[in-house]
Design a protein around this motif. Structure first.
Motif, PDB file in Angstrom:
ATOM      1  N   UNK A  45       0.729  -1.145   0.051  1.00  0.00           N
ATOM      2  CA  UNK A  45       0.056  -0.121  -0.005  1.00  0.00           C
ATOM      3  C   UNK A  45       0.800   1.412  -0.014  1.00  0.00           C
ATOM      4  N   UNK A  46       2.088   1.171   0.189  1.00  0.00           N
ATOM      5  CA  UNK A  46       2.884   2.371   0.382  1.00  0.00           C
ATOM      6  C   UNK A  46       3.070   3.269   1.617  1.00  0.00           C
ATOM      7  N   UNK A  47       2.043   2.840   2.508  1.00  0.00           N
ATOM      8  CA  UNK A  47       2.015   3.448   3.828  1.00  0.00           C
ATOM      9  C   UNK A  47       1.600   2.478   4.721  1.00  0.00           C
ATOM     10  N   UNK A  48       2.050   2.352   6.105  1.00  0.00           N
ATOM     11  CA  UNK A  48       1.705   1.695   7.419  1.00  0.00           C
ATOM     12  C   UNK A  48       1.340   2.685   8.423  1.00  0.00           C
ATOM     13  N   UNK A  49       0.868   2.026   9.401  1.00  0.00           N
ATOM     14  CA  UNK A  49       0.327   2.874  10.776  1.00  0.00           C
ATOM     15  C   UNK A  49       0.658   1.806  11.919  1.00  0.00           C
ATOM     16  N   UNK A  50       1.651   2.027  12.820  1.00  0.00           N
ATOM     17  CA  UNK A  50       1.958   1.142  13.809  1.00  0.00           C
ATOM     18  C   UNK A  50       1.978   2.043  15.269  1.00  0.00           C
ATOM     19  N   UNK A  64       1.606  -2.209  17.834  1.00  0.00           N
ATOM     20  CA  UNK A  64       0.313  -3.034  16.953  1.00  0.00           C
ATOM     21  C   UNK A  64       0.171  -2.390  15.756  1.00  0.00           C
ATOM     22  N   UNK A  65       0.102  -3.085  14.670  1.00  0.00           N
ATOM     23  CA  UNK A  65       0.030  -2.419  13.417  1.00  0.00           C
ATOM     24  C   UNK A  65      -1.496  -2.282  13.120  1.00  0.00           C
ATOM     25  N   UNK A  66      -1.861  -1.212  12.396  1.00  0.00           N
ATOM     26  CA  UNK A  66      -3.431  -0.852  12.136  1.00  0.00           C
ATOM     27  C   UNK A  66      -3.201  -0.870  10.584  1.00  0.00           C
ATOM     28  N   UNK A  67      -4.350  -1.559  10.297  1.00  0.00           N
ATOM     29  CA  UNK A  67      -4.745  -1.736   8.766  1.00  0.00           C
ATOM     30  C   UNK A  67      -5.119  -0.595   8.272  1.00  0.00           C
ATOM     31  N   UNK A  68      -4.587  -0.248   7.142  1.00  0.00           N
ATOM     32  CA  UNK A  68      -5.140   1.337   6.539  1.00  0.00           C
ATOM     33  C   UNK A  68      -6.579   1.635   6.196  1.00  0.00           C
TER      34      UNK A  68
END
Length: 188
Positions: A45-50, A64-68
């Motif tokens: 996706x080109x981006x991630x949120x942790x 914890x990873x957070x799905x986009x």
């Protein structure tokens, strides 16, 4: 140069490195899992949120990873992440464990005994708090608000705070003016 040759500084750095290693290797921190998920999100996706913070019992780090699809990150004028809104689906049982039965809306409390595994949608918002202070005694006065709301009932479950934004938002590659990243997966 003086600090480089200080035995006290060397000892402190060695101890800090050991504490950090222990925290990252603690299975409860979920570091490897969260970083693996984030790496996959970056490539696809080109981006991630942790999320990077403490576990609820405050004696270990938590990643914890957070799905986009579940998160909306907003950025400041320099392209730095400043806040996040995300939705989470909790079973009623999980919501009781997290927030306490009495904090839930009356409608959910009534369903708790009959349908404890029913899922409810909860909004989690982490936003800058204009009047927040880093030296605040209460978490609800810290620089970043941490708010949890039961979506259907629009019922406040919890309000706290953070000293700093607790999410890392890496991006593979960006073009001028873009907040979200581009990825090798997009090219494929």
């Amino acid at each position: 140069e003086e600090a480089d040759n200080s035995d006290e500084a060397k000892q402190w750095l060695a101890e800090a490195a050991e504490i950090t290693r222990e925290q990252l290797e603690n299975p409860r921190a979920r570091f490897r899992q969260a970083m693996g998920e984030a790496d996959q999100d970056l490539v696809v996706f080109g981006s991630a949120v942790v999320f990077i913070g403490e576990g609820r019992n405050l004696n270990h780090l938590l990643f914890q990873s957070v799905h986009l699809k579940d998160a909306c990150v907003f950025f400041d004028d320099e392209g730095n992440p400043r806040g996040l809104y995300r939705t989470r689906r909790f079973t009623i049982r999980q919501a009781i464990e997290r927030f306490g039965r009495n904090r839930l809306s009356k409608a959910v409390q009534e369903r708790a005994d009959k349908e404890p595994d029913e899922k409810i949608e909860i909004l989690h918002a982490v936003t800058p708090r204009g009047e927040g202070r880093s030296d605040a005694m209460l978490s609800r006065n810290l620089p970043y608000a941490d708010v949890w709301v039961e979506c259907e009932a629009k019922h406040l479950l919890s309000e706290g705070g953070f000293h700093e934004f607790p999410f890392a938002v890496p991006r593979w590659d960006t073009s001028s003016g873009e907040d979200y990243g581009r990825s090798p997966g997009m090219i494929a």
